[in-house]
Design a protein around this motif. Structure first.
Motif, PDB file in Angstrom:
ATOM      1  N   PHE A   1     -35.611  20.242   5.662  1.00 34.04           N
ATOM      2  CA  PHE A   1     -35.394  21.260   6.706  1.00 34.04           C
ATOM      3  C   PHE A   1     -35.205  20.658   8.094  1.00 34.04           C
ATOM      4  CE2 PHE A   1     -40.198  22.493   7.424  1.00 34.04           C
ATOM      5  CZ  PHE A   1     -40.481  21.213   7.842  1.00 34.04           C
ATOM      6  N   LYS A   2     -35.339  19.341   8.188  1.00 35.38           N
ATOM      7  CA  LYS A   2     -35.058  18.715   9.477  1.00 35.38           C
ATOM      8  C   LYS A   2     -33.589  18.946   9.855  1.00 35.38           C
ATOM      9  CE  LYS A   2     -39.019  16.744  10.700  1.00 35.38           C
ATOM     10  NZ  LYS A   2     -39.933  17.077   9.600  1.00 35.38           N
TER      11      LYS A   2
ATOM     12  N   ASN B   1     -37.601  12.012   7.507  1.00 30.98           N
ATOM     13  CA  ASN B   1     -36.606  13.064   7.295  1.00 30.98           C
ATOM     14  C   ASN B   1     -35.843  13.454   8.563  1.00 30.98           C
ATOM     15  OD1 ASN B   1     -36.980  13.371   4.507  1.00 30.98           O
ATOM     16  ND2 ASN B   1     -38.784  14.678   4.833  1.00 30.98           N
TER      17      ASN B   1
ATOM     18  N   LYS C   1     -34.949  25.329  13.844  1.00 30.84           N
ATOM     19  CA  LYS C   1     -36.053  25.614  12.919  1.00 30.84           C
ATOM     20  C   LYS C   1     -36.416  27.101  12.936  1.00 30.84           C
ATOM     21  CE  LYS C   1     -38.075  21.769  11.059  1.00 30.84           C
ATOM     22  NZ  LYS C   1     -39.471  21.439  11.278  1.00 30.84           N
TER      23      LYS C   1
ATOM     24  N   TYR D   1     -47.613  26.709   6.191  1.00 29.64           N
ATOM     25  CA  TYR D   1     -46.633  25.769   6.739  1.00 29.64           C
ATOM     26  C   TYR D   1     -47.255  24.384   6.922  1.00 29.64           C
ATOM     27  CZ  TYR D   1     -42.947  23.859   9.597  1.00 29.64           C
ATOM     28  OH  TYR D   1     -41.928  23.065  10.064  1.00 29.64           O
ATOM     29  N   PRO D   2     -46.651  23.352   6.310  1.00 26.77           N
ATOM     30  CA  PRO D   2     -47.184  21.990   6.485  1.00 26.77           C
ATOM     31  C   PRO D   2     -46.886  21.516   7.889  1.00 26.77           C
ATOM     32  CG  PRO D   2     -45.175  21.918   5.167  1.00 26.77           C
ATOM     33  CD  PRO D   2     -45.414  23.359   5.493  1.00 26.77           C
TER      34      PRO D   2
ATOM     35  N   GLY E   1     -46.820  19.182  11.117  1.00 27.86           N
ATOM     36  CA  GLY E   1     -46.848  17.877  11.758  1.00 27.86           C
ATOM     37  C   GLY E   1     -46.752  18.116  13.251  1.00 27.86           C
ATOM     38  N   GLY E   2     -45.528  18.025  13.773  1.00 26.26           N
ATOM     39  CA  GLY E   2     -45.298  18.358  15.177  1.00 26.26           C
ATOM     40  C   GLY E   2     -45.300  19.863  15.413  1.00 26.26           C
ATOM     41  N   GLY E   3     -45.143  20.634  14.344  1.00 27.39           N
ATOM     42  CA  GLY E   3     -45.280  22.085  14.435  1.00 27.39           C
ATOM     43  C   GLY E   3     -44.025  22.855  14.816  1.00 27.39           C
ATOM     44  N   THR E   4     -42.892  22.169  14.907  1.00 25.79           N
ATOM     45  CA  THR E   4     -41.652  22.849  15.331  1.00 25.79           C
ATOM     46  C   THR E   4     -41.348  24.092  14.508  1.00 25.79           C
ATOM     47  OG1 THR E   4     -40.811  20.615  15.155  1.00 25.79           O
ATOM     48  CG2 THR E   4     -39.385  22.216  16.213  1.00 25.79           C
ATOM     49  N   GLY E   5     -41.507  23.977  13.208  1.00 24.06           N
ATOM     50  CA  GLY E   5     -41.160  25.090  12.326  1.00 24.06           C
ATOM     51  C   GLY E   5     -42.075  26.283  12.535  1.00 24.06           C
TER      52      GLY E   5
ATOM     53  N   GLY F   1     -44.601  13.362   6.115  1.00 19.76           N
ATOM     54  CA  GLY F   1     -44.001  14.269   7.096  1.00 19.76           C
ATOM     55  C   GLY F   1     -45.017  14.976   7.984  1.00 19.76           C
TER      56      GLY F   1
ATOM     57  N   GLU G   1     -45.585  17.320   1.111  1.00 21.40           N
ATOM     58  CA  GLU G   1     -45.959  18.261   2.177  1.00 21.40           C
ATOM     59  C   GLU G   1     -45.939  19.690   1.644  1.00 21.40           C
ATOM     60  OE1 GLU G   1     -43.519  16.058   2.255  1.00 21.40           O
ATOM     61  OE2 GLU G   1     -44.107  14.549   3.733  1.00 21.40           O
TER      62      GLU G   1
ATOM     63  N   CYS H   1     -40.547  21.714   2.207  1.00 19.40           N
ATOM     64  CA  CYS H   1     -39.689  21.335   3.329  1.00 19.40           C
ATOM     65  C   CYS H   1     -38.645  20.300   3.003  1.00 19.40           C
ATOM     66  CB  CYS H   1     -40.539  20.751   4.432  1.00 19.40           C
ATOM     67  SG  CYS H   1     -42.008  21.657   4.611  1.00 19.40           S
TER      68      CYS H   1
ATOM     69  N   TYR I   1     -39.016  11.327  -2.562  1.00 18.74           N
ATOM     70  CA  TYR I   1     -40.286  10.597  -2.483  1.00 18.74           C
ATOM     71  C   TYR I   1     -40.480   9.712  -3.706  1.00 18.74           C
ATOM     72  CZ  TYR I   1     -41.097  13.763   1.323  1.00 18.74           C
ATOM     73  OH  TYR I   1     -40.977  14.435   2.497  1.00 18.74           O
TER      74      TYR I   1
HETATM   75  C1  PLP Z   1     -41.174  17.037   9.487  1.00 18.51           C
HETATM   76  C2  PLP Z   1     -41.755  17.488   8.234  1.00 18.51           C
HETATM   77  C3  PLP Z   1     -42.850  18.358   8.214  1.00 18.51           C
HETATM   78  C4  PLP Z   1     -43.513  18.857   9.476  1.00 18.51           C
HETATM   79  O1  PLP Z   1     -42.683  19.731  10.183  1.00 18.51           O
HETATM   80  P1  PLP Z   1     -42.975  20.148  11.695  1.00 18.51           P
HETATM   81  O2  PLP Z   1     -42.192  21.380  11.918  1.00 18.51           O
HETATM   82  O3  PLP Z   1     -42.550  19.003  12.543  1.00 18.51           O
HETATM   83  O4  PLP Z   1     -44.450  20.373  11.803  1.00 18.51           O
HETATM   84  C5  PLP Z   1     -43.332  18.757   6.987  1.00 18.51           C
HETATM   85  N1  PLP Z   1     -42.786  18.342   5.840  1.00 18.51           N
HETATM   86  C6  PLP Z   1     -41.711  17.524   5.803  1.00 18.51           C
HETATM   87  C7  PLP Z   1     -41.137  17.131   4.491  1.00 18.51           C
HETATM   88  C8  PLP Z   1     -41.162  17.068   7.000  1.00 18.51           C
HETATM   89  O5  PLP Z   1     -40.104  16.253   6.965  1.00 18.51           O
END
Ligand code: PLP
Length: 413
Positions: A120-121, A147, A224, A245-246, A248-252, A310, A359, A387, A393
């Motif tokens: 989804f990036k 990703n 996103k 929602y997994p 990380g940076g939380g954009t989604g 991720g 993730e 995602c 992987y």
């Molecule tokens: C980047 C990523 C995330 C985290 O997404 P954010 O919106 O940045 O929190 C989760 N899973 C995968 C596979 C990713 O590539």
């Protein structure tokens, strides 16, 4: 497929300005931006009253099934700047066997692994690169766990923009290879993603790279955001009870929360919202810690580790936005150990034939844990986010071999 006339022409764009997510200060559109003057993320604002008049659910229903169907709510003004690789709408896949096994609730998986570059990036980076093209940016740089770098490399190469990408040294091999193959200059760095981010910051200051880091660039979040627009449309303009929602940076998560507000403003949904659940790994859970402590910001998580690369993000610049969305929605933040992530991945693959990425598996593990501790109801309709394609992987080896020159005992196979 062809867009209707309205879309092949350059739309009267509905973007009005950009706004600091912390202070609300206005920044002008159509200029190169990173963070706001206050050093916080910038959000794109639209003339939503105008969109409300210009767009109906019926018009939308006739458009091709891709991300550009939401054009009125996206920042790209001119069609010629769209750098597309085919950003298809992703399917929502139900998991009936696991639902039955767990006692009821509907489990839906939004399968983002179908997008270009397998994650989804692509949604975020197609927007960032299209805007970079529109604004004449020549060289983009990024820290990545894999990703995002792959998506940036792909779209930037297609747009003729140079890219320099830095990833932690233990980034999955396939990510580093795909980034290089898709035309970027990529370096493995002996540190984590935020250490890589510092190198990008220095490069920006010294040689003028454009910093494409999560939320330091205003348009990835708009891309996103389409996850939220899309899933609500796919559910017949209804929201699920909860979204796992997994994070990380939380954009989604932040993007989807913005999407729901915009959908309400244009009259497509009402006040209903899903509960937003931020899922992290116990080896890197800064949002969970801050959520539980009632804090607005999350300090850096030391010694971050998890197989779900991720979401191995020790510190997020949008921490306050993630925590706000989670709290306003009545959701929560929760962490699962790597052992539970692996077990969840294995279970869904064996029982539903669906290969999650780690993730995505974290969201299923978190859902099961939340059923047990009562934070979600058995009757809830939940949406989990897968995602990325599970195929990106490292997979466990399967070592059975058969010697066709020897007698075969078929009853034992
Ligand atoms: C980047 C990523 C995330 C985290 O997404 P954010 O919106 O940045 O929190 C989760 N899973 C995968 C596979 C990713 O590539």
């Amino acid at each position: 497929m062809q867009y209707d006339d309205n879309l092949t022409a350059n739309l009267p764009s509905f973007v009005t300005h950009l706004e600091c997510a912390m202070t609300g200060e206005r920044h002008e559109a159509d200029q190169v931006h990173n963070l706001s003057r206050a050093g916080k993320p910038l959000l794109v604002r639209y003339d939503l009253e105008g969109v409300r008049k210009a767009l109906s659910r019926e018009t939308l229903a006739k458009r091709p099934p891709d991300l550009w169907r939401y054009r009125e709510l996206l920042p790209v003004r001119r069609t010629e700047n769209i750098v597309s690789l085919g950003e298809t709408m992703t399917p929502i896949v139900p998991m009936p066997r696991l639902s039955a096994k767990l006692g009821g609730g509907e489990i839906l998986v939004k399968d983002e692994g179908r997008l270009p570059t397998g994650s989804f990036k692509a949604r975020g980076l197609v927007m960032a690169v299209s805007m970079a093209k529109a604004l004449g940016i020549k060289h983009m740089a990024m820290p990545t766990n894999g990703n995002a770098g792959a998506a940036l490399a792909a779209y930037a190469s297609r747009a003729g923009i140079k890219t320099t990408i830095f990833c932690p040294e233990d980034t999955p091999e396939v990510n580093v290879s795909e980034i290089a193959l898709q035309g970027a200059t990529v370096y493995r760095v002996n540190g984590l993603i935020d250490d890589c981010g510092k190198i990008v910051g220095e490069g920006k200051a010294k040689v003028g790279w454009f910093d494409t880091s999560t939320l330091k660039e205003p348009y990835r979040i708009e891309g996103k955001k389409t996850m939220g627009l899309e899933l609500v449309e796919q559910l017949g303009w209804q929201v699920p009870d909860a979204i796992f929602y997994p994070t990380g940076g939380g954009t989604g998560l932040i993007g989807m929360w913005k999407a729901f507000a915009e959908l309400e403003a244009i009259g497509f949904i009402g006040k209903e919202r899903p509960r937003m659940v931020a899922v992290q790994a116990t080896g890197c859970a800064p949002m969970v810690k801050a959520f539980e402590a009632g804090e607005e910001h999350a300090p850096r998580w030391e010694n971050a580790h998890t197989i779900a690369s991720g979401i191995r993000v020790p510190q997020a610049i949008g921490d306050f936005m993630i925590l706000r969305a989670v709290r306003e929605s009545g959701g929560f933040a929760t962490a699962v150990p790597d052992t539970a992530i692996s077990a969840a991945l294995d279970e869904m693959a064996r029982e539903e034939g669906f290969l999650l990425c780690p993730e995505g598996a974290a969201t299923y593990a978190a859902y099961k844990q939340s059923l047990v501790d009562g934070r979600v109801k058995r009757s809830d309709r939940v949406m989990l986010f897968n995602c990325a394609s599970g195929l990106k992987y490292p997979l466990p080896p399967a070592r059975r071999a058969l010697d066709r020159h020897k007698p075969i005992d078929f009853t034992g196979l």
